[in-house]
Design a protein around this motif. Structure first.
Motif, PDB file in Angstrom:
ATOM      1  N   SER A   1       4.244   2.255  -1.682  1.00 49.83           N
ATOM      2  CA  SER A   1       5.640   1.817  -1.574  1.00 49.83           C
ATOM      3  C   SER A   1       6.429   2.618  -0.556  1.00 49.83           C
ATOM      4  N   THR A   2       6.025   3.850  -0.300  1.00 47.29           N
ATOM      5  CA  THR A   2       6.846   4.725   0.543  1.00 47.29           C
ATOM      6  C   THR A   2       6.206   5.101   1.872  1.00 47.29           C
ATOM      7  N   LEU A   3       4.892   5.045   1.978  1.00 44.80           N
ATOM      8  CA  LEU A   3       4.255   5.477   3.217  1.00 44.80           C
ATOM      9  C   LEU A   3       4.468   4.451   4.328  1.00 44.80           C
ATOM     10  N   SER A   4       4.666   4.948   5.545  1.00 44.31           N
ATOM     11  CA  SER A   4       4.927   4.112   6.717  1.00 44.31           C
ATOM     12  C   SER A   4       3.723   4.129   7.660  1.00 44.31           C
TER      13      SER A   4
ATOM     14  N   ARG B   1     -12.291   6.676   1.016  1.00 42.39           N
ATOM     15  CA  ARG B   1     -12.033   7.140  -0.346  1.00 42.39           C
ATOM     16  C   ARG B   1     -10.570   6.950  -0.744  1.00 42.39           C
ATOM     17  N   ILE B   2      -9.870   6.112   0.032  1.00 43.88           N
ATOM     18  CA  ILE B   2      -8.433   5.933  -0.173  1.00 43.88           C
ATOM     19  C   ILE B   2      -8.118   4.518  -0.636  1.00 43.88           C
ATOM     20  N   THR B   3      -7.231   4.396  -1.616  1.00 45.95           N
ATOM     21  CA  THR B   3      -6.592   3.117  -1.949  1.00 45.95           C
ATOM     22  C   THR B   3      -5.078   3.358  -1.935  1.00 45.95           C
ATOM     23  N   GLY B   4      -4.320   2.270  -1.982  1.00 45.00           N
ATOM     24  CA  GLY B   4      -2.867   2.381  -2.088  1.00 45.00           C
ATOM     25  C   GLY B   4      -2.425   1.888  -3.454  1.00 45.00           C
ATOM     26  N   LEU B   5      -1.490   2.582  -4.063  1.00 43.42           N
ATOM     27  CA  LEU B   5      -0.961   2.154  -5.356  1.00 43.42           C
ATOM     28  C   LEU B   5       0.562   2.281  -5.321  1.00 43.42           C
ATOM     29  N   HIS B   6       1.230   1.146  -5.428  1.00 45.17           N
ATOM     30  CA  HIS B   6       2.683   1.116  -5.351  1.00 45.17           C
ATOM     31  C   HIS B   6       3.327   1.865  -6.505  1.00 45.17           C
ATOM     32  N   ASN B   7       4.604   2.199  -6.328  1.00 40.91           N
ATOM     33  CA  ASN B   7       5.412   2.739  -7.427  1.00 40.91           C
ATOM     34  C   ASN B   7       5.710   1.669  -8.457  1.00 40.91           C
TER      35      ASN B   7
ATOM     36  N   GLU C   1       0.375  -5.548   3.896  1.00 39.37           N
ATOM     37  CA  GLU C   1      -0.192  -5.847   5.213  1.00 39.37           C
ATOM     38  C   GLU C   1      -0.447  -4.568   6.002  1.00 39.37           C
ATOM     39  N   LEU C   2       0.465  -3.617   5.906  1.00 40.85           N
ATOM     40  CA  LEU C   2       0.296  -2.340   6.608  1.00 40.85           C
ATOM     41  C   LEU C   2      -0.956  -1.622   6.123  1.00 40.85           C
ATOM     42  N   PHE C   3      -1.121  -1.518   4.817  1.00 45.25           N
ATOM     43  CA  PHE C   3      -2.299  -0.833   4.279  1.00 45.25           C
ATOM     44  C   PHE C   3      -3.574  -1.603   4.601  1.00 45.25           C
ATOM     45  N   HIS C   4      -3.514  -2.909   4.551  1.00 43.47           N
ATOM     46  CA  HIS C   4      -4.692  -3.704   4.887  1.00 43.47           C
ATOM     47  C   HIS C   4      -5.088  -3.520   6.351  1.00 43.47           C
ATOM     48  N   HIS C   5      -4.110  -3.264   7.216  1.00 41.33           N
ATOM     49  CA  HIS C   5      -4.407  -2.993   8.629  1.00 41.33           C
ATOM     50  C   HIS C   5      -5.346  -1.789   8.757  1.00 41.33           C
ATOM     51  N   TYR C   6      -5.200  -0.843   7.851  1.00 37.72           N
ATOM     52  CA  TYR C   6      -6.069   0.335   7.834  1.00 37.72           C
ATOM     53  C   TYR C   6      -7.269   0.145   6.902  1.00 37.72           C
ATOM     54  N   ARG C   7      -7.469  -1.092   6.467  1.00 35.82           N
ATOM     55  CA  ARG C   7      -8.574  -1.450   5.586  1.00 35.82           C
ATOM     56  C   ARG C   7      -8.490  -0.688   4.258  1.00 35.82           C
TER      57      ARG C   7
ATOM     58  N   THR D   1       1.673 -11.227 -12.330  1.00 31.56           N
ATOM     59  CA  THR D   1       0.383 -10.856 -11.744  1.00 31.56           C
ATOM     60  C   THR D   1      -0.008 -11.809 -10.632  1.00 31.56           C
ATOM     61  N   ARG D   2       0.170 -13.095 -10.882  1.00 32.91           N
ATOM     62  CA  ARG D   2      -0.193 -14.071  -9.852  1.00 32.91           C
ATOM     63  C   ARG D   2       0.664 -13.890  -8.606  1.00 32.91           C
ATOM     64  N   LEU D   3       1.951 -13.592  -8.786  1.00 35.40           N
ATOM     65  CA  LEU D   3       2.821 -13.389  -7.632  1.00 35.40           C
ATOM     66  C   LEU D   3       2.384 -12.167  -6.831  1.00 35.40           C
ATOM     67  N   LEU D   4       2.029 -11.103  -7.511  1.00 30.44           N
ATOM     68  CA  LEU D   4       1.531  -9.930  -6.797  1.00 30.44           C
ATOM     69  C   LEU D   4       0.291 -10.264  -5.985  1.00 30.44           C
ATOM     70  N   ARG D   5      -0.593 -11.074  -6.572  1.00 33.73           N
ATOM     71  CA  ARG D   5      -1.805 -11.467  -5.854  1.00 33.73           C
ATOM     72  C   ARG D   5      -1.470 -12.331  -4.634  1.00 33.73           C
ATOM     73  N   LEU D   6      -0.515 -13.248  -4.785  1.00 36.35           N
ATOM     74  CA  LEU D   6      -0.121 -14.097  -3.661  1.00 36.35           C
ATOM     75  C   LEU D   6       0.477 -13.271  -2.525  1.00 36.35           C
ATOM     76  N   LEU D   7       1.069 -12.137  -2.867  1.00 36.82           N
ATOM     77  CA  LEU D   7       1.669 -11.260  -1.866  1.00 36.82           C
ATOM     78  C   LEU D   7       0.668 -10.247  -1.316  1.00 36.82           C
ATOM     79  N   GLY D   8      -0.605 -10.464  -1.613  1.00 34.46           N
ATOM     80  CA  GLY D   8      -1.648  -9.656  -0.996  1.00 34.46           C
ATOM     81  C   GLY D   8      -2.068  -8.421  -1.762  1.00 34.46           C
ATOM     82  N   THR D   9      -1.648  -8.290  -3.022  1.00 35.38           N
ATOM     83  CA  THR D   9      -2.017  -7.120  -3.820  1.00 35.38           C
ATOM     84  C   THR D   9      -3.432  -7.283  -4.363  1.00 35.38           C
TER      85      THR D   9
END
Length: 364
Positions: free
Chosen positions: A121-124, A140-146, A165-171, A207-215
């Protein structure tokens, strides 16, 4: 970017939850084959007289049942276990979720020895670029929102989507939280969602909305998840996000509605602020047909489906789904409305998203 299999999880909070509640939550997770458990090591309201003992109890139970524990921590709470990541692993913590305050070189050092979850949520872009420069092992990294206990402070759908999308850019895959149905965690008891719009939404829809938004991963943020909570979480997590079906109710001329139902549309890559515009390069159902002007003076509401008339010149036939209440426009015609109970799906229609308008009265 998507995982081959969806990750779901529940939460427990040593120092806040009773021992009985902790046992019930972990036991239910085992029964429902939930293999991920989230907890926090730095809740100010936690009872410090019971925290350490309850934490050890949860970690011991999780170790015995091969549950992956994700522990949220700050630089201060890291001192609870010592400097080495191996200390966390010995205790039974599988993934360290690093909240704000860790420097790039500290994160890079930890990534050599442990799986990490970063604050999505906070990293740029600059933060992730700095981690690259520091030699962080992104495998060894994943992203987890607040999650956001205080009402009206959660993320908006577009912000969440762009962070993903930003995190996915870094796979890097991302995770987020949904609020429980009827038992928000203290001290505010207002739910622990990532998205503000889902604070009072049922778990399946959220949950479905989060998935639609790429989570990629979804956790119930509040503790004491029930069996129904977990089943709703699974239903929302595993439903297909390929083509969103929007149930509609015809308004006015059904001959116009017949031309737009049961057709896979694609939203434009340049998402508008107030409407979803159908990509006419891919689909133009009104090609060579001039849509008649109807002097429609109806205020356009969120969920309305409109078609531009010949009065809009080269925009004749453009199909729009209204996402924000707008003033009337006599150059457009209202042809249908999305059912009120399904308008939440509009937040999940991002750029280049496939969707379909369906109507039971028209064979869909």
């Amino acid at each position: 970017m998507r995982r081959a299999s969806m990750t779901i999880g529940v939460s427990v909070y040593p120092g806040l939850d009773s021992r009985e509640s902790l046992e019930k939550s972990v036991t239910l997770a085992i029964k429902e084959h939930v293999k991920h458990l989230f907890l926090s090591l730095h809740i100010p309201e936690a009872d410090q007289t019971t925290f350490s003992e309850d934490l050890e109890y949860v970690l011991s139970l999780s170790r015995k049942n091969h549950i992956n524990v994700i522990a949220d921590m700050t630089p201060e709470t890291k001192k609870l276990f010592g400097k080495k990541a191996s200390c966390f692993h010995k205790a039974g913590i599988s993934i360290l979720r690093l909240d704000d305050g860790f420097l790039p070189h500290e994160i890079a050092d930890l990534s050599y020895d442990s799986d990490l979850a970063l604050n999505a949520s906070t990293l740029s872009y600059n933060d992730l670029d700095a981690l690259c420069s520091a030699g962080c092992d992104f495998s060894r990294i994943t992203g987890l929102h607040n999650f956001y206990p205080r009402p009206y402070t959660g993320l908006g759908p577009r912000d969440l989507y762009h962070k993903n999308e930003l995190f996915h850019h870094y796979r890097i895959t991302t995770g987020a939280f949904v609020a429980a149905a009827n038992h928000g965690r203290g001290p505010l008891h207002c739910g622990l969602p990532t998205l503000e719009t889902t604070r009072n939404t049922d778990i399946y829809k959220a949950t479905r909305l989060l998935r639609l938004l790429g989570t990629d991963e979804v956790f119930i943020g509040d503790s004491r998840a029930t069996q129904k909570d977990i089943q709703d979480l699974k239903s929302g997590a595993y439903e297909s996000t390929d083509c969103i079906r929007l149930p509609i109710v015809p308004q006015g001329d059904k001959s116009l509605v017949e031309k737009i139902v049961n057709i896979p549309f694609l939203s434009r890559p340049d998402r508008a602020c107030n409407v979803i515009r159908v990509n006419r390069i891919r689909t133009n159902v009104f090609k060579d047909i001039s849509v008649p002007i109807n002097s429609d003076t109806t205020v356009r509401r969120r969920g309305d489906i409109t078609v531009d008339t010949g009065a809009y010149g080269r925009y004749n036939g453009e199909i729009q789904v209204i996402t924000t209440d707008l003033p009337a426009d006599s150059k457009t015609r209202l042809v249908a409305r999305i059912k009120e109970e399904d308008t939440w799906l509009l937040d999940g229609i991002t750029e280049n998203q496939s969707f379909m308008l369906v109507c039971k009265d028209m064979g869909s």
